[in-house]
Design an enzyme around this catalytic site. Sequence first.
Site, PDB file in Angstrom:
ATOM      1  N   GLN A 141      22.965 -13.341   0.142  1.00  0.00           N
ATOM      2  CA  GLN A 141      22.943 -13.327  -1.314  1.00  0.00           C
ATOM      3  C   GLN A 141      23.953 -12.352  -1.905  1.00  0.00           C
ATOM      4  OE1 GLN A 141      18.719 -11.732  -1.124  1.00  0.00           O
ATOM      5  NE2 GLN A 141      19.328 -10.755  -3.044  1.00  0.00           N
ATOM      6  N   CYS A 147      17.526 -13.432  -4.636  1.00  0.00           N
ATOM      7  CA  CYS A 147      16.631 -13.731  -3.517  1.00  0.00           C
ATOM      8  C   CYS A 147      15.729 -14.930  -3.819  1.00  0.00           C
ATOM      9  CB  CYS A 147      15.769 -12.516  -3.197  1.00  0.00           C
ATOM     10  SG  CYS A 147      14.698 -12.015  -4.559  1.00  0.00           S
ATOM     11  N   HIS A 283      10.730  -8.992  -3.566  1.00  0.00           N
ATOM     12  CA  HIS A 283      11.715  -9.779  -2.817  1.00  0.00           C
ATOM     13  C   HIS A 283      11.133 -11.139  -2.445  1.00  0.00           C
ATOM     14  CE1 HIS A 283      15.334 -10.392  -0.602  1.00  0.00           C
ATOM     15  NE2 HIS A 283      14.837 -10.223   0.599  1.00  0.00           N
ATOM     16  N   ASN A 304      15.372 -14.225   5.945  1.00  0.00           N
ATOM     17  CA  ASN A 304      15.869 -13.414   4.837  1.00  0.00           C
ATOM     18  C   ASN A 304      17.229 -13.949   4.398  1.00  0.00           C
ATOM     19  OD1 ASN A 304      16.025 -11.372   2.939  1.00  0.00           O
ATOM     20  ND2 ASN A 304      15.893  -9.689   4.407  1.00  0.00           N
TER      21      ASN A 304
END
Length: 340
Positions: A141, A147, A283, A304
């Site tokens: 990102q 996110c 997140h 992630n």
Amino acid sequence: MALSSHLQCMCVALFVFGIWVSQATSRIIHESSMSENHEQWMTRHNKVYINSSEKERRRKIYNASVEFINSFNIKGDRKYKLSINEFADQTNEEFRASRNGYKSGSALRVYPTPFKYENVTAPPASMDWRTKGAVTPIKDQGQCGSCWAFSAVAATEGINQLTTGKLISLSEQELVDCDTSGVDKGCFGGEMENAFQFIQNYGLAVETLYPYKGVDGICNTVNASSNAANITGYEVVPVNSEESLLKAVANQPISVSIDASSNAFQFYSSGVFDGDCGTDLDHGVTAVGYGTSSDGTKYWLVKNSWGTSWGEDGFIRMQRDIGAVEGLCGIAMDSSFPIV
Ligand SMILES: *[C@@H]1O[C@H](CO)[C@@H](O)[C@H](O)[C@H]1NC(C)=O
Ligand SMILES: *[C@@H]1O[C@H](CO)[C@@H](O)[C@H](O)[C@H]1NC(C)=O
Ligand SMILES: *[C@@H]1O[C@H](CO)[C@@H](O)[C@H](O)[C@H]1NC(C)=O
Ligand SMILES: *[C@@H]1O[C@H](CO)[C@@H](O)[C@H](O)[C@H]1NC(C)=O
Ligand SMILES: *[C@@H]1O[C@H](CO)[C@@H](O)[C@H](O)[C@H]1NC(C)=O
């Protein structure tokens, strides 16, 4: 829609510094090797600083990160390790401000909602959607609080592969640029459920047609109108239930929200993460499986969006079934998924 809670970047960074006691000479050696170390790290990660005072400032932060990571690993009392990564010259506060970006809107929700997996019995003992071809490679990102877009896109890529048999990398930038009428605010944060609402309304372009830029842009309506994937709606997972989350993840990749604000999370490198963290969700990530490690620790497998140099090639295993309803780092508090 009013946003009643905004949990982005609220915590205070706490660095734990090791105490360094030494003679002047050994300190000079330490300092020069630390400076060399920082130079090598800069080269490895293509870091360039604007001037020498900025470089000196970053070197000190880098040093503090090294000290924190070394003392953590030397203690060796946890199930995971930390390592120096590309984020070592950012304070935890800076890191959170530039990388997370989840806005919790859960206070607005009315429960219960339908949950299509409520009657799932005997989910398999382990699941890894990567091995089923439902997970695209790790993305990054960058310094943008997007996110939420990466989390929603990964879950959409998953259900799209499961229903069409085709794994297609989809566009986060379309969400960043075009999903701006509600609480979603591009690099300034957003929420996965709102992203699913957008995808339900407008579909999503393939990544190559609307590639990621990592900055807020003007919506390109022509590219956005090409839909490589569609969803018909979305659901939320019953809150504070790792059991419900398991039923869901057993069936498809699921968007989850976590508190990723700790230093330990910033520098996580391998093993099963068992804290430290709180439950201030900041997140958005994607649960793409679960299992049990060789020492018997149950974990969630989480994708992630911080590139592959972080964690286990961009993934993290987070301890599962911890005995607190919220789950580790609040992972069971606020999960959702697209349906087709
Ligand atoms: C690194 O940190 C230690 C302890 O915080 C300090 O004593 C040392 O002088 C620092 N070194 C450099 C090069 O900044
Ligand atoms: C170096 O860059 C920093 C960050 O942009 C700036 O605040 C500072 O004034 C600059 N210092 C000098 C000596 O140019
Ligand atoms: C789960 O089972 C109950 C009882 O049989 C039924 O009423 C409900 O519709 C089922 N839920 C789903 C999502 O199939
Ligand atoms: C839209 O697609 C065109 C043609 O592929 C491309 O040149 C352009 O950069 C794309 N625009 C965005 C915002 O991605
Ligand atoms: C998604 O829906 C749009 C509008 O109904 C349609 O034109 C497009 O072909 C669909 N895309 C896919 C991949 O099914």
